[in-house]
Write an enzyme that holds these catalytic residues in place. Structure first.
Site, PDB file in Angstrom:
ATOM      1  N   THR A  14     -28.072 -32.458  14.142  1.00 14.25           N
ATOM      2  CA  THR A  14     -27.216 -32.850  15.271  1.00 14.25           C
ATOM      3  C   THR A  14     -28.013 -33.454  16.425  1.00 14.25           C
ATOM      4  O   THR A  14     -27.557 -34.398  17.077  1.00 14.25           O
ATOM      5  CB  THR A  14     -26.444 -31.601  15.772  1.00 14.25           C
ATOM      6  OG1 THR A  14     -25.625 -31.151  14.702  1.00 14.25           O
ATOM      7  CG2 THR A  14     -25.594 -31.911  16.970  1.00 14.25           C
ATOM      8  N   ASP A  72     -28.149 -34.423   7.539  1.00 10.99           N
ATOM      9  CA  ASP A  72     -27.488 -33.236   8.054  1.00 10.99           C
ATOM     10  C   ASP A  72     -28.152 -32.099   7.260  1.00 10.99           C
ATOM     11  O   ASP A  72     -28.290 -32.213   6.038  1.00 10.99           O
ATOM     12  CB  ASP A  72     -25.990 -33.304   7.760  1.00 10.99           C
ATOM     13  CG  ASP A  72     -25.232 -32.129   8.361  1.00 10.99           C
ATOM     14  OD1 ASP A  72     -24.333 -32.382   9.174  1.00 10.99           O
ATOM     15  OD2 ASP A  72     -25.533 -30.970   7.986  1.00 10.99           O
ATOM     16  N   SER A  73     -28.538 -31.035   7.901  1.00 12.00           N
ATOM     17  CA  SER A  73     -29.350 -30.051   7.174  1.00 12.00           C
ATOM     18  C   SER A  73     -28.584 -29.353   6.060  1.00 12.00           C
ATOM     19  O   SER A  73     -29.185 -28.722   5.195  1.00 12.00           O
ATOM     20  CB  SER A  73     -29.976 -29.039   8.135  1.00 12.00           C
ATOM     21  OG  SER A  73     -29.012 -28.131   8.592  1.00 12.00           O
ATOM     22  N   SER A  74     -27.277 -29.464   6.055  1.00 11.31           N
ATOM     23  CA  SER A  74     -26.504 -28.912   4.928  1.00 11.31           C
ATOM     24  C   SER A  74     -26.828 -29.666   3.642  1.00 11.31           C
ATOM     25  O   SER A  74     -26.565 -29.168   2.540  1.00 11.31           O
ATOM     26  CB  SER A  74     -25.010 -29.043   5.177  1.00 11.31           C
ATOM     27  OG  SER A  74     -24.717 -28.775   6.505  1.00 11.31           O
ATOM     28  N   THR A 104     -29.351 -27.450  12.485  1.00  8.93           N
ATOM     29  CA  THR A 104     -29.359 -26.000  12.663  1.00  8.93           C
ATOM     30  C   THR A 104     -28.816 -25.253  11.449  1.00  8.93           C
ATOM     31  O   THR A 104     -29.156 -24.084  11.246  1.00  8.93           O
ATOM     32  CB  THR A 104     -28.516 -25.592  13.891  1.00  8.93           C
ATOM     33  OG1 THR A 104     -27.202 -26.114  13.721  1.00  8.93           O
ATOM     34  CG2 THR A 104     -29.124 -26.111  15.162  1.00  8.93           C
ATOM     35  N   ASP A 105     -27.968 -25.921  10.654  1.00  6.89           N
ATOM     36  CA  ASP A 105     -27.273 -25.178   9.597  1.00  6.89           C
ATOM     37  C   ASP A 105     -28.229 -24.484   8.631  1.00  6.89           C
ATOM     38  O   ASP A 105     -27.999 -23.346   8.247  1.00  6.89           O
ATOM     39  CB  ASP A 105     -26.333 -26.115   8.822  1.00  6.89           C
ATOM     40  CG  ASP A 105     -25.109 -26.486   9.651  1.00  6.89           C
ATOM     41  OD1 ASP A 105     -24.849 -25.804  10.654  1.00  6.89           O
ATOM     42  OD2 ASP A 105     -24.426 -27.467   9.292  1.00  6.89           O
TER      43      ASP A 105
END
Ligand code: ASN
Length: 570
Positions: A14, A72-74, A104-105
């Site tokens: 993010t 996106d870390s997902s 952050t995920d």
């Protein structure tokens, strides 16, 4: 003014996103431009990537390594962890510290994985990100990134940290605890490594010391690990299916202090069968705080089924640690042995935990900081100067834990202070027998001589510590007694001291410069008990000094009739 360089590895998340038609998305090539517009990140007089001088007189040069694609870390997996580790390895010598900008995920997973893969870290690595993009007017990325950059740009914290919302945590202790709030990370089982308020407060005594060994990485390559969160009513067949090959390691999230049903034979049999096939199963708690302990029968049943306790590890740490260990050529039994041991401070209460407290390191670092010794070489000089003193003081206090920490942290077991006194001298002089054995086992010099020629054995015997003396003898200490010692003790009538020295091999017929034996000296002073002790140990009653005087003559000269009679009797 001094300068430090930081490599920012920008993986996505993010923090660098901008609003697009489908919601926030990564914006390649924009991040550095965004930073350049923020005065705290860019000194207008300097080339891109140079901060203004901090109030500690430090300027930070940072370089951005932007990943392609930004994720996106997902969407991240083990391969991405390894890529970050390899980049840190590639640029390890070129930068003073590393920042990893990350979503952050799954940040807690990446931070945990990096902590294991980066071995013998001696530089600061901080993973950070934000909940609101930097591109927004109100955001948390600005503070998180600047604080993390300042910490990396000022301090040597040889750990993989995770910085979020004013706190630097040990990465492998963290969890994402809030999907919406800005205080998104917690570390319930370990205190922060640093807290940022008006000052940046580094908790030096919680920071692990560098090992002193060369940095290297061990990549995580085994993907066959999983986590399974128990729930009431989980069926045996679900568990059995879960445990099937290719599963090699399982983090079993159990209830409370490590409990699972112990009234279901098939459930336990499935776990046991998997363990016997070589699957490593680790027990961690579903609770966010506290640890797995062997307190309940329901937990004991798991242990009997081959499940190893994971202490207070987070699921993230346990999973990445399992993957890390299973990626090496280790027998399941070895992996099972290592899982409950702290490798990177990821768990508490193990036999090795003490070595990671390292209060002495904190002291050394504080002195080093005070001396502006910021380079590893200068720090090592400070360490070399201080360690002998710290070791001696710990040894004289009998502080085995402290000594172990220092030796594990690379202190030299043969180090001596300016008087040539070693830790072994001090432990022996104070009679800390355990410490004596420990030091000998760690390679201390058993017959080290201080500037007055005293050995540890001398100190132990002289101070009446027979237990310590015995351990020194077992460790190969040689008896070498200065003749003056026995003569002095004899003339003082210290019968116990004389007895002790004789027991540890001193020669009862040793002579001083006038040819007087201890017997002469005890006799002339009339020390009956000392005379007895000497005679019992075979002292020569007919010895003559340089004037031809015998011990009996000496007793007579001193007017000690009883002693004289005793000496004449033989
Ligand atoms: N989905 C984002 C990520 O993990 C969440 C964030 O960074 N705040 O990449």
């Amino acid at each position: 003014m001094s300068e430090r360089s930081v490599l920012m590895i920008y993986t996505g998340g993010t923090i660098g996103m901008v609003k697009g038609p489908r919601g926030y998305e990564p914006a390649p090539g924009r991040f550095m431009q965004m930073l350049q517009r923020i005065p705290s990140f860019q000194d207008p007089e300097q080339p891109p990537g140079v901060t203004p001088v901090s109030r500690h007189g430090q300027r930070i040069h940072y370089t951005m390594l932007e990943y392609q694609p930004l994720l996106d870390s997902s969407n991240m997996g083990m391969g991405d962890w390894v890529r970050i580790a390899r980049d840190i390895e590639r640029y390890y010598d070129d930068y003073d510290a590393f920042l990893v900008l990350h979503g952050t995920d799954t940040m807690a997973y990446t931070a945990s994985a990096l902590s294991f893969m980066l071995e013998n870290l001696s530089k600061t690595v901080i993973v950070t990100g934000s909940q609101i993009p930097l591109s927004e007017v109100r955001n948390d990325g600005d503070d998180n990134l600047l604080d993390a950059l300042l910490i990396a740009g000022h301090y040597d914290i040889p750990e993989v940290g995770l910085y979020f919302r004013s706190r630097l945590f040990r990465g492998n202790r963290t969890r994402k605890i809030d999907a919406s709030g800005l205080e998104a990370f917690g570390s319930d089982n370990a205190p922060p490594l640093a807290t940022v308020g008006i000052e940046i407060d580094i908790a030096w005594d919680t920071i692990r010391p560098p090992s002193g060994e060369p940095f290297r990485i061990t990549p995580i390559t085994n993907p066959n690990v999983a986590t399974l969160r128990l729930f009431p009513g989980i069926t045996d067949s679900i568990l059995e299916n879960f445990l099937r090959p290719p599963l090699a390691g399982l983090v079993l999230e159990t209830y409370g202090a490590g409990n699972a049903p112990d009234n279901r034979a098939n459930f336990l049999a499935a776990l046991r069968a998997a363990s016997e096939r070589g699957v490593v199963i680790v027990n961690t708690t579903q609770c966010s705080r506290g640890e797995v302990v062997a307190a309940y029968a329901a937990g004991t049943a798991l242990a009997e089924a081959g499940v190893v306790p994971g202490s207070d590890m987070t699921t993230e740490a346990a999973l990445t640690k399992l993957a890390f260990l299973l990626s090496q050529d280790l027998e399941p039994a070895v992996v099972r042995r290592l899982m409950p041991e702290s490798l990177r401070g990821e768990l508490s209460n193990t036999t090795h935990e003490g070595r990671f407290g390292f209060q002495e390191k904190a002291f050394v670092n504080t002195v080093a900081d005070a001396l502006f010794a910021r380079t590893p070489e200068r720090r090592s000089e400070v360490e070399q100067a201080l360690y002998p003193v710290l070791l001696c003081s710990a040894a004289s206090l009998g502080d085995l834990k402290g000594l172990r920490r220092m030796y594990d942290g690379g202190a030299d077991p043969t180090a001596a202070d300016y008087d040539g006194r070693t830790a072994l001298h001090l432990a022996a002089a104070e009679g800390h027998a355990e410490v004596v054995s420990f030091l000998i086992a760690r390679g201390a010099t058993v017959n080290a001589k201080d500037r007055w020629g005293a050995t540890p054995l001398y100190d132990a015997v002289q101070n009446g510590h027979e237990d310590a003396a015995d351990r020194l003898l077992e460790g190969g200490a040689e008896v070498s007694v200065d003749p003056a010692v026995l003569c002095t003790l004899a003339s003082q009538g210290d019968s116990e001291g004389v007895h002790r020295w004789l027991k540890y091999g001193a020669d009862p017929s040793t002579r001083d410069y006038d040819g007087r034996t201890p017997l002469h000296l005890a006799a002339v002073e009339g020390h009956l008990q000392t005379v007895r002790v000497l005679l019992d140990h075979g002292a020569d009653r007919s010895a003559r000094d340089r004037w031809g005087t015998t011990p009996a003559d000496s007793a007579q000269a001193g007017g000690h009739r009883t002693v004289q009679t005793l000496l004449a009797d033989g």
